[in-house]
Design a protein around this motif. Structure first.
Motif, short mmCIF file in Angstrom:
data_model
loop_
_atom_site.label_atom_id
_atom_site.label_comp_id
_atom_site.label_asym_id
_atom_site.label_seq_id
_atom_site.Cartn_x
_atom_site.Cartn_y
_atom_site.Cartn_z
N MET A 38 0.79 -1.22 0.00
CA MET A 38 0.00 0.00 0.00
C MET A 38 0.82 1.28 0.00
O MET A 38 1.81 1.39 0.70
CB MET A 38 -0.90 0.01 1.23
N ASN A 39 0.35 2.23 -0.80
CA ASN A 39 0.79 3.60 -0.65
C ASN A 39 -0.24 4.29 0.23
O ASN A 39 -1.16 3.66 0.73
CB ASN A 39 0.97 4.27 -2.02
N ALA A 40 -0.11 5.59 0.42
CA ALA A 40 -1.02 6.30 1.32
C ALA A 40 -2.47 6.20 0.86
O ALA A 40 -3.38 6.00 1.67
CB ALA A 40 -0.59 7.76 1.43
N ASN A 116 10.74 14.00 3.98
CA ASN A 116 10.00 12.75 4.15
C ASN A 116 10.02 12.23 5.59
O ASN A 116 9.56 11.13 5.86
CB ASN A 116 10.56 11.68 3.21
N ARG A 117 10.60 13.02 6.49
CA ARG A 117 10.67 12.68 7.92
C ARG A 117 11.37 11.33 8.14
O ARG A 117 10.89 10.47 8.89
CB ARG A 117 9.28 12.71 8.54
N ALA A 126 17.47 -0.09 8.48
CA ALA A 126 17.11 -0.83 7.27
C ALA A 126 18.33 -1.57 6.72
O ALA A 126 18.22 -2.69 6.23
CB ALA A 126 16.55 0.13 6.22
N ALA A 127 19.49 -0.93 6.82
CA ALA A 127 20.72 -1.58 6.35
C ALA A 127 21.03 -2.82 7.20
O ALA A 127 21.32 -3.88 6.66
CB ALA A 127 21.88 -0.59 6.40
N GLY A 147 6.62 3.83 1.32
CA GLY A 147 7.26 4.23 2.57
C GLY A 147 8.36 3.29 3.05
O GLY A 147 9.01 3.58 4.04
N THR A 148 8.55 2.18 2.36
CA THR A 148 9.63 1.28 2.77
C THR A 148 10.97 1.82 2.28
O THR A 148 11.03 2.60 1.33
CB THR A 148 9.42 -0.15 2.23
N ILE A 149 12.02 1.39 2.93
CA ILE A 149 13.36 1.81 2.56
C ILE A 149 14.06 0.63 1.90
O ILE A 149 14.18 -0.44 2.51
CB ILE A 149 14.14 2.28 3.81
#
Length: 173
Positions: A38-40, A116-117, A126-127, A147-149
């Motif tokens: 999902m996106n927003a 993008n906060r 995330a790394a 929103g994922t990295i």
């Protein structure tokens, strides 16, 4: 407070069963993309579907046909928006954000991160989640549309042509 009557419980069970089956049917007809990653916009629709289902179940003033109509409208609009966004670049950009580069070749893009906060610690997390021990192992980090990295590791070979559709024109061409 704990119990009204058996009629209310029976109504809730019957409407819950019928509304749930209808929701599953509508979602199957509308396709896999209706509730995919999902996106927003997708998130809002999903919450609205859940709220509508709860209202059908618990609000005596909402008839089953009214609730099913509401579910149908939400899913139909989601389908139409997804259909239009695939066929129209303008509409697609209006509905969905673009992936953005937040780290590239040992450089953090703090302006994009602030907009993008995203904190540096979130990129490092995330790394680590990707099994990366050091920033030296990372070519780029992308904030995806949902929103994922995403972490893009450096490779030994030089086949790092482009990062597809990543917004940051001054870094990648």
């Amino acid at each position: 407070m704990f119990f009204n009557d058996w009629e209310t419980i029976g109504r809730t069970i019957l409407l819950g069963f019928l509304a749930y089956l209808t929701l599953i049917l509508f979602l199957r007809i509308s396709g896999k993309r209706t509730l995919s990653k999902m996106n927003a916009f997708d998130f809002v629709i999903t919450v609205a579907l859940g709220s509508t289902l709860a209202t059908i179940l618990l609000n005596k003033n909402v008839a089953l046909t009214e609730g099913i109509s509401a579910l149908f409208i939400l899913i139909a609009m989601q389908y139409i928006v997804a259909w239009l966004s695939v066929r129209s670049n303008f509409f697609g950009k209006l509905i969905k954000s673009e992936p953005e580069l937040i780290y590239y070749k040992d450089q953090f893009f703090y302006k994009v991160m602030k907009k993008n906060r995203i904190l540096k610690v979130e990129i490092l997390q995330a790394a680590r989640s990707s099994g990366i021990e050091s920033l030296d192992m990372i070519e780029a980090v992308v904030l995806e549309t949902n929103g994922t990295i995403s972490i893009i590791k450096k490779s030994d070979e030089l086949h790092q042509s482009t990062l597809f559709n990543v917004k940051n024109d001054n870094v990648l061409k």
